[in-house]
Design an enzyme around this catalytic site. Structure first.
Site: not given
Length: 287
Positions: A141, A203, A224
């Site tokens: 990000k 994940e 997560d």
């Protein structure tokens, strides 16, 4: 493409040069109409001051910006890369020609304020988990076009880099598992298709999924959005078999408790996504 950890000083300088070239092209363009008011031969001396405490980061970009327009300018850093400065401290002195220094000012400050902000925020999280085994890790990000620069700033602040992009490591998420036919199938498939990957991470959202992933030979697992009790159970279940990383909902209020569960890595998108620029200013002195 090399991973950032393999960059030499020359590689970093070239990265900064390329970033700065794009920035100057969009800012200076065909010429600085205002700086043209100044005699091209007039010498100048300037200082860059920090208006707040920060971890200094971005010196290669500042130097590239100044030297792109005045190759003979002399830069003297009073705070080195990775060191913390205090409010109102002079971090850099520059001697050169006034006109190119005026044109380079905003580009140099833009890089310094952004990268110092990332390094400072990272250092704050690193300090918050000091004494635990957890490393603070970045994500993808980032600002488009400045990923390597921001990831460099994370390491300057004491953090670690996750994958640089989609090309250097594998992160298997729920949709990948469903499309590939399950955990076992997707882990087998990745061994065949991406042997060059720096790491393979999968994940999971439940303890049952973690158990399945471990039984299928997973060596790196992303937990997560799990709560603290579940994370503690996950660490116990893992028993050191795989590297455990957590993500989702991490902030300065929660990061210490998350780290104390015993996980290995905590990835935080806010390190590079939600940054408030550090306040720097350049002041010219009379000669």
């Amino acid at each position: 493409m090399k991973h950032l950890s393999d960059y030499t000083a020359a590689d970093l300088a070239e990265l900064a040069r390329q970033d700065v070239a794009r920035a100057l092209a969009e800012d200076v363009g065909t010429g600085d109409l205002t700086a043209a008011l100044v005699d091209p031969a007039r010498p100048a001396r300037a200082r860059i001051l920090a208006r707040e405490s920060a971890v200094i980061c971005g010196t290669p970009w500042v130097q590239a910006a100044v030297h792109a327009l005045d190759p003979n300018a002399r830069l003297t850093w009073h705070v080195t890369e990775g060191q913390r400065c205090e409010a109102n401290q002079v971090v850099l002195s520059i001697e050169g020609l006034a006109q190119p220094l005026l044109s380079a000012e905003r580009t140099a400050l833009n890089f310094l304020q952004l990268l110092s902000a990332v390094a400072t925020k990272t250092a704050t999280f690193v300090q918050a988990v000091a004494g635990t085994r957890a490393a603070i890790v970045d994500t993808r990000k980032t600002l488009p076009g400045l990923r390597l620069a921001q990831k460099y700033a994370v390491t300057t602040g004491g953090g670690a880099n996750h994958r640089v992009g989609l090309y250097d490591a594998v992160l298997i998420k729920e949709n990948h598992i469903a499309a590939a036919g399950g955990v076992a199938a997707v882990l087998q498939r990745v061994r065949e298709t991406a042997p060059q990957a720096r790491f393979v991470e999968i994940e999971v959202e439940t303890l049952a999924q973690l158990d399945e992933a471990l039984r299928c030979g997973a060596t790196m697992v992303l937990l997560d959005n799990m709560d603290i009790p579940t994370l503690q159970e996950a660490v116990h279940l893992n028993a050191g078999r795989a590297i455990l990383e957590i993500s989702g909902g991490v902030n300065l209020d929660t990061v210490r408790a998350l780290a104390e569960t015993g996980v290995d890595r905590i990835s935080i998108g806010a390190l590079t996504k939600d940054v408030k620029a550090i306040d720097f200013s350049m002041r010219f002195e009379a000669l």
